[in-house]
Write an enzyme that holds these catalytic residues in place. Structure first.
Site, PDB file in Angstrom:
ATOM      1  N   LYS A 294     -18.027  -1.377   4.374  1.00 52.93           N
ATOM      2  CA  LYS A 294     -18.303  -2.412   3.387  1.00 52.93           C
ATOM      3  C   LYS A 294     -19.783  -2.540   3.090  1.00 52.93           C
ATOM      4  O   LYS A 294     -20.177  -2.801   1.939  1.00 52.93           O
ATOM      5  CB  LYS A 294     -17.737  -3.750   3.873  1.00 52.93           C
ATOM      6  CG  LYS A 294     -17.800  -4.847   2.816  1.00 52.93           C
ATOM      7  CD  LYS A 294     -17.037  -6.087   3.241  1.00 52.93           C
ATOM      8  CE  LYS A 294     -17.064  -7.151   2.160  1.00 52.93           C
ATOM      9  NZ  LYS A 294     -16.290  -8.354   2.558  1.00 52.93           N
TER      10      LYS A 294
ATOM     11  N   MET B 238      23.805   9.759   4.063  1.00 56.13           N
ATOM     12  CA  MET B 238      23.655  11.068   4.690  1.00 56.13           C
ATOM     13  C   MET B 238      23.931  10.991   6.187  1.00 56.13           C
ATOM     14  O   MET B 238      24.538  11.898   6.769  1.00 56.13           O
ATOM     15  CB  MET B 238      22.255  11.628   4.436  1.00 56.13           C
ATOM     16  CG  MET B 238      22.083  13.077   4.884  1.00 56.13           C
ATOM     17  SD  MET B 238      23.186  14.225   4.027  1.00 56.13           S
ATOM     18  CE  MET B 238      22.240  14.556   2.542  1.00 56.13           C
TER      19      MET B 238
ATOM     20  N   PHE C 132     -26.951   8.420  10.025  1.00 53.21           N
ATOM     21  CA  PHE C 132     -27.381   8.371   8.630  1.00 53.21           C
ATOM     22  C   PHE C 132     -26.558   9.372   7.831  1.00 53.21           C
ATOM     23  O   PHE C 132     -26.574  10.560   8.085  1.00 53.21           O
ATOM     24  CB  PHE C 132     -28.863   8.725   8.515  1.00 53.21           C
ATOM     25  CG  PHE C 132     -29.349   8.712   7.087  1.00 53.21           C
ATOM     26  CD1 PHE C 132     -29.395   9.875   6.343  1.00 53.21           C
ATOM     27  CD2 PHE C 132     -29.733   7.524   6.491  1.00 53.21           C
ATOM     28  CE1 PHE C 132     -29.838   9.868   5.031  1.00 53.21           C
ATOM     29  CE2 PHE C 132     -30.181   7.505   5.176  1.00 53.21           C
ATOM     30  CZ  PHE C 132     -30.231   8.677   4.445  1.00 53.21           C
ATOM     31  N   GLN C 133     -25.803   8.876   6.868  1.00 50.71           N
ATOM     32  CA  GLN C 133     -25.055   9.745   5.965  1.00 50.71           C
ATOM     33  C   GLN C 133     -25.165   9.172   4.566  1.00 50.71           C
ATOM     34  O   GLN C 133     -25.698   8.080   4.358  1.00 50.71           O
ATOM     35  CB  GLN C 133     -23.587   9.867   6.395  1.00 50.71           C
ATOM     36  CG  GLN C 133     -23.444  10.621   7.717  1.00 50.71           C
ATOM     37  CD  GLN C 133     -21.989  10.833   8.073  1.00 50.71           C
ATOM     38  OE1 GLN C 133     -21.147  10.018   7.725  1.00 50.71           O
ATOM     39  NE2 GLN C 133     -21.709  11.908   8.757  1.00 50.71           N
TER      40      GLN C 133
ATOM     41  N   GLU D 290       0.825  -1.218   0.000  1.00 50.44           N
ATOM     42  CA  GLU D 290       0.000   0.000   0.000  1.00 50.44           C
ATOM     43  C   GLU D 290       0.855   1.262   0.000  1.00 50.44           C
ATOM     44  O   GLU D 290       0.467   2.269  -0.597  1.00 50.44           O
ATOM     45  CB  GLU D 290      -0.950   0.014   1.201  1.00 50.44           C
ATOM     46  CG  GLU D 290      -2.070  -1.020   1.133  1.00 50.44           C
ATOM     47  CD  GLU D 290      -1.716  -2.338   1.785  1.00 50.44           C
ATOM     48  OE1 GLU D 290      -2.604  -3.191   1.936  1.00 50.44           O
ATOM     49  OE2 GLU D 290      -0.521  -2.517   2.158  1.00 50.44           O
TER      50      GLU D 290
END
Length: 629
Positions: free
Chosen positions: A215, A529, A185-186, A123
């Site tokens: 899901k 570095m 509720f959306q 990912e």
């Protein structure tokens, strides 16, 4: 009389797939949630930014001529709604790695003829690839991951995009709502939510937006309403007005009155390169660039001072130290540029133009500031100069001679190591053989600074590097994103062995996707570095910075060629200076991907160097790991 509340028109029609279907979308950090309930308090965006975009023009033109796969009133899964919303935004490529919580999205992607999924092998590789896509094209990159560790693997990329102002839309699957204790509720994934995400990512100071989708919402059947307008009243209210002409005229007057002006340009100039070049053509003001601003003005131009800051050129840092007017355009006065703040440009009047009001005065107080779209600001300044009869370079002849003297006295240079290959020489040869036209990505470390110094970028979006965060492992996946966004372009990942191995698994992606990414691997068997700091400040005491095999220090370990061979990618190793040019030419001439393992000495240091919190007077111009300090 009190106003009567009216419920908004729903963005969908839900079809039950459970006793209590409640379509839902979580709009997660770094932006505010978008509630549609009067009982949920409105939250301010965490981004304090500004833009001149008009809300009326926020509708995506990508939707024009769009042919949907579903009938107007045909129910489809929430995952299909999401994918179609992406299509309507003009998305053609995503970088998505599947998992249990995002499997529905991936199933929907297989039903899309418009969107190609480039499958990363991690990912983090996916989010860095999306960044490379965005940085090289100017279009928002899109990555998708599953819940839990899939989502947390995106964190470095999201932080990197936030710090470097990269437009990015990240989508994560989430466990069903009943498992996260939410019963609010959306909306289902609708055109409005995706439109808002892309608008937030690309307007004002660009950056990342995360959409988190449970899901059960991916599985919920719905009929979307694609005509829902963007609703971001709080965000829109903070967008700036056009820059005040009087302020721009004042800046033009300061330029005309100055004797020793210098431009300090950053990543905020990438979208206003033409206007910047016009300003320099009109005035002849020399240009010093930050790491993020490389390419906004051609590095090889006579007016370029190249990069300033900790590992910038002596003459760029000299110019800032001695100037009487510092034009800071699209920058944030980062500590790697300024060193000791009180001493930075201490002789100068400072003009700061930036689109993010939070950056103005945060580190260094300017004398004149403009919070605006830099493109419009530069257009206005150029008009003001032209109205004053300025048609060519102003009378800064003495200043230019002074800076040219510094260029002659302190050019970028490096020592040779007999038959061994100096890493700077390898980058110079690459620059010559590609005529400075390649898209270059880097990891983080010494090789990153040498690439910034010795690869002469000619245009914006040619230089891809993790600046603010300094994320090792960035170079290889960023090159993947650049190759996807720019088919036919020469894309080279200049990398170090420490950074490269952090995302080496993406070689498999390059092979499977047939991406012609070239990898110039500067291999010194150390974290270079950190070794440099050990040499300079810790009496060369090695504290876990050797990356080879301590039991056999004469061998190159690990064998990078075998990583390439395992993925079916041609590769070669070169260790002698006399063989370098032919080896790089072969890499460039070989069709498809190629890895060139360039063995370089670990004793080399990145110079010049101004120590942390130092001043121009502290600049180091000589020495390497063969010297005791």
């Amino acid at each position: 009389m009190a106003a009567r509340a009216t419920a908004p028109k729903p963005a969908f029609t839900a079809f039950p797939s459970s006793p209590s279907p409640k379509p839902f979308l979580r709009f997660a950090l770094p932006f505010r949630s978008l509630p549609n309930s009067p009982h949920v308090p409105d939250r301010r965006s965490l981004r304090i930014s500004s833009t001149l975009s008009d809300a009326a023009t926020a509708k995506s033109t990508a939707a024009e001529g769009f042919v949907p796969r579903f009938g107007l009133d045909e129910p489809r899964k929430g995952a299909d709604v999401l994918v179609e919303a992406l299509e309507r935004q003009g998305v053609t490529d995503v970088f998505a790695y599947p998992g249990g919580a995002s499997v529905e999205i991936h199933q929907a992607l297989t039903r899309s003829a418009a969107i190609r999924n480039v499958l990363p092998r991690h990912e983090q590789g996916g989010v860095f690839a999306a960044e490379g896509y965005a940085r090289s094209s100017g279009r928002p990159g899109v990555c998708i991951a599953t819940s839990g560790p899939g989502a947390t693997n995106l964190v470095s990329g999201l932080a990197d995009a936030m710090l470097d102002s990269v437009p990015l839309v990240a989508i994560t699957g989430q466990v069903p709502r009943r498992m996260i204790g939410t019963d609010a509720f959306q909306e289902t994934p609708s055109s409005r939510i995706v439109k808002e995400a892309f608008f937030l990512a690309t307007s004002g100071r660009p950056g990342p937006v995360l959409i988190d989708i449970p899901k059960d919402i991916q599985q919920q059947l719905a009929i979307p309403n694609w005509d829902q307008p963007i609703r971001l009243p709080g965000y829109m209210s903070r967008l700036p007005k056009p820059p005040d002409e009087k302020h721009l005229e004042l800046i033009a007057r300061l330029v005309l009155e100055s004797k020793k002006p210098v431009l300090y340009v950053g990543g905020g100039c990438l979208n206003s390169s033409e206007e910047l070049r016009r300003f320099v053509d009109l005035t002849g003001v020399p240009v010093a660039s930050t790491l993020m601003g490389l390419g906004a003005y051609p590095v090889g131009d006579e007016n370029s001072l190249q990069m300033l800051g900790m590992h910038g050129t002596v003459y760029a840092n000299y110019a800032v130290d001695r100037c009487d007017l510092l034009l800071a355009f699209g920058v944030r006065f980062d500590d790697r540029v300024t060193g000791k703040l009180e001493a930075f440009a201490s002789r100068a009047k400072i003009v700061h133009i930036d689109i993010d009001s939070a950056e103005i005065g945060k580190n260094k107080q300017p004398h004149v500031s403009v919070c605006a779209d830099l493109k419009l600001a530069l257009e206005g300044i150029n008009r003001a100069l032209e109205s004053q009869g300025v048609g060519g370079k102003l009378g800064f002849r003495g200043w230019r001679e002074e800076l040219n003297d510094q260029k002659r006295r302190f050019p970028l240079s490096y020592k040779t190591f007999e038959e061994e290959i100096s890493p700077q020489h390898a980058i110079q040869v690459l620059d010559e053989l590609t005529s400075g036209e390649a898209i270059v990505s880097t990891g983080v470390g010494q090789h990153q600074m040498w690439a910034a110094q010795f690869y002469k970028c000619k245009r914006p979006r040619q230089w891809l590097t993790s600046g603010g965060l300094g994320a090792m492992g960035f170079g290889l996946p960023a090159a993947i994103g650049a190759a996807v966004a720019n088919p036919g372009a020469v894309v080279v990942d200049i990398d170090g062995d420490g950074s490269f191995i952090m995302n080496v698994q993406e070689l498999a992606t390059i092979k499977v996707e047939k991406l012609p990414v070239k990898i110039l691997l500067l291999n010194n068997q150390h974290l270079g570095m950190v070794v440099q700091w050990e040499d300079r400040f810790y009496k060369a005491n090695r504290a876990h910075t050797y990356l080879g095999d301590p039991s056999n220090e004469n061998a190159v370990f690990p064998n990078m060629l075998k990583f390439a061979d395992a993925c079916g990618i041609p590769a070669a190793r070169v260790a002698k200076r006399e063989e370098l040019r032919a080896a790089i030419q072969k890499m460039l001439d070989t069709p498809g991907p190629y890895l060139l393992d360039v063995i370089v000495p670990h004793q080399e240091h990145v110079l010049p160097m101004i120590p942390s919190n130092g001043t121009f007077e502290d600049v180091i111009t000589d020495g390497d790991g063969r010297t005791s300090y």
